[in-house]
Write a protein that holds these residues in place. Sequence first.
Motif, PDB file in Angstrom:
ATOM      1  N   PHE A 191       0.832  -1.201   0.000  1.00  0.00           N
ATOM      2  CA  PHE A 191       0.000   0.000   0.000  1.00  0.00           C
ATOM      3  C   PHE A 191       0.868   1.253   0.000  1.00  0.00           C
ATOM      4  CE2 PHE A 191      -3.958  -2.271   1.430  1.00  0.00           C
ATOM      5  CZ  PHE A 191      -4.802  -1.703   0.487  1.00  0.00           C
ATOM      6  N   ALA A 192       1.945   1.220   0.795  1.00  0.00           N
ATOM      7  CA  ALA A 192       2.827   2.390   0.855  1.00  0.00           C
ATOM      8  C   ALA A 192       3.552   2.603  -0.470  1.00  0.00           C
ATOM      9  CB  ALA A 192       3.829   2.225   1.998  1.00  0.00           C
ATOM     10  N   LEU A 193       3.971   1.514  -1.130  1.00  0.00           N
ATOM     11  CA  LEU A 193       4.685   1.632  -2.404  1.00  0.00           C
ATOM     12  C   LEU A 193       3.774   2.133  -3.515  1.00  0.00           C
ATOM     13  CD1 LEU A 193       6.909  -1.593  -2.564  1.00  0.00           C
ATOM     14  CD2 LEU A 193       7.641   0.731  -2.059  1.00  0.00           C
ATOM     15  N   THR A 194       2.554   1.639  -3.551  1.00  0.00           N
ATOM     16  CA  THR A 194       1.663   1.949  -4.664  1.00  0.00           C
ATOM     17  C   THR A 194       0.871   3.229  -4.452  1.00  0.00           C
ATOM     18  OG1 THR A 194      -0.154   0.641  -3.713  1.00  0.00           O
ATOM     19  CG2 THR A 194       1.398  -0.507  -5.183  1.00  0.00           C
ATOM     20  N   GLY A 195       0.691   3.633  -3.207  1.00  0.00           N
ATOM     21  CA  GLY A 195      -0.137   4.795  -2.922  1.00  0.00           C
ATOM     22  C   GLY A 195      -1.619   4.552  -3.115  1.00  0.00           C
ATOM     23  N   GLN A 196      -2.018   3.285  -3.257  1.00  0.00           N
ATOM     24  CA  GLN A 196      -3.430   2.977  -3.432  1.00  0.00           C
ATOM     25  C   GLN A 196      -4.210   3.218  -2.140  1.00  0.00           C
ATOM     26  OE1 GLN A 196      -4.498  -0.667  -5.434  1.00  0.00           O
ATOM     27  NE2 GLN A 196      -2.649  -0.655  -6.705  1.00  0.00           N
ATOM     28  N   THR A 197      -5.491   3.442  -2.283  1.00  0.00           N
ATOM     29  CA  THR A 197      -6.371   3.691  -1.148  1.00  0.00           C
ATOM     30  C   THR A 197      -6.965   2.374  -0.666  1.00  0.00           C
ATOM     31  OG1 THR A 197      -6.929   5.857  -2.042  1.00  0.00           O
ATOM     32  CG2 THR A 197      -8.394   4.972  -0.357  1.00  0.00           C
TER      33      THR A 197
END
Length: 642
Positions: free
Chosen positions: A540-546
Amino acid sequence: MKNKKYIKHILIAAVSSTALIMSGCSEDFLKPDPLSFYEPSKTFTTKEGLESALATCDKHLRNMFFHWENADGAPFTSEYLFSEMAVNGTTDQPSIPGVGVDLITLMQPSAADNASTIRYGYFWDQTFSGIKYANSIITNIDNVEGLDPQLHDEMLGRAYFHRAYRYFNVVFQFKDVPLFTREVQGPKFDYKSTQRSVILDMITKDLEYAVQHVPEVADLAGMVNKGTCRHLLIKCYLATGQFDKAIAEADLLINGSGYSLMTDNFGTFINPMPDVHPVTRNVIWDLHRPENKMAATNKEAIFCMICRNESSSTSIRIRTMRNTVPFWPAAGAIGIMTPDGKQGMDITTTHFNYKKTYGRGVARMRPTNYNQYGLWLDDQTDLRHNVESGNWMVMEKFKYNHPKLFTDGNPYAGKNIRLYGDNGELLCTDTIRNWFNWPHYKTWVEDPNYENSNNYEGGEADWYMFRLAETYLLRAEAYMWKGDAAKAAEDVNTIRKRAHCSKLFTAGEMNMGVIMDERARELYLEEWRHVELSRVSYIFALTGQTDEFGQTYTEETISDNSYWWQRVSKYNNFYNSGIKTRSGVEYTIAPYHIFYPIPQSTVDANREGRINQNKGYAGYEYNVVPFDNLEEAMAAETEYSN
């Protein structure tokens, strides 16, 4: 041949090849260990020596799950205490911080060597022991004369797997750690941390090699095969953001490697106590019987750890019942009482053999309400949460069995136990430890050597590490990261259909939380829950997805807020509600507990360098920039002290 002085330097560096990593902050690590007096160039110059080292690697995997010199708290239990799934239920030890209730107080770098603590120090030590064994093979295999080239590649691939498995877990438990890629050849006290992204890239490449060279079928039971390597490679592809590659490898494992989900009854039907707890045969029950896990008919098992009551080399009591079952036979004021105030339960009586039926639990892992109730979607047909089949156990199925009730002619003798009396009074004063429900199909393990003991806790049993059900859920996750909710739902529903669930998911209902919930339902006591939540938090932190909570994250602030923290703080009713034990100790946890503290003994022994501490713990302020590339980290390995 190396001289005696050089061998002494190796001893001073460390008993294990991880040098100071395994040493303490005292001078005890300087004491000679006879096992360390070996010549690497002789020990690993034969095919037999390499095979022995690989066998040690295979056996050591089991230690990561079950082995502990103290009966309470098999290592895997710690993984669940740092999740939304469970807390420590041993509420009778308020003076011992290691019971793991107040984690903010307990989790200190200096506590790792205390035998009563959460097992993070054990994880650290065992990780680098396993890396040591693997590196001994990797470093010396090219020195074995006459080794068949194909066998060379197979053995190297297996060694890569073992090193990768340890590093995969440790970087999600501890984040940045020292990197060891070869056998230690001299004293060194200036180690430095390496960024976990660098380590993840390295082990991903190593596993790509392993998948190419390790055979589909292992020569011996318990030996790493191609499917085992491929399964871990899928996790590494996910962790490095290579989602298409993860899907491709999962496709091969699911459709082209000879594995398949078990959807019908198979193997040996074990109905251990039919007069007390009858089981209606079903595929979920059969799938988790130790006798069936490595059976030829089980096509779902990818890798199992061998643990059998056959010899000292394969015998470790895994004590699943001790760790995960409530302390139902508690006596005195904290016991389960009848409505007329009499002691209700006893472990020694012949009235219902609950000792053998459920085991002597101590509730080291006390499930949360989410684990027992909310997780299951009120799906009455889900075999994994089904009482009627015998798979799931609820407290109300117990009957009052204390012998005195029968001799006194008490009207409650043999009647189902109750939590509340006629006037609403509580009949069990320690509901944390003594009253909760659990998955009987996962926890019951025969304990034949303790038939005549009250410590019937769960004996030796083969145990899944990887099976195909998880592969489906990993592929679902990869699809979800790519935004293909329909295919993600299809994989999740495949697992749910096998469990006879009535609730299936549509594409519109899918999010990462659905997948993580299904992992919790399907892989309880198999997955390392904290590691998996930490892994998904990293992505999640790498992709920035919600995420499903509407949150986004960054790697720089992951110790302040993460997907792991959102799930723990929302679903663990102990950590988020100020619940206290009967002795007044409050359950606490903090956002920075996504990572365990680096043991202080390791930091102190590294007297000429700096191994970074994680945020939230003492010493973090002294951190230095870690290695951010593999070449520099590997070059520093060979710079030994004088």
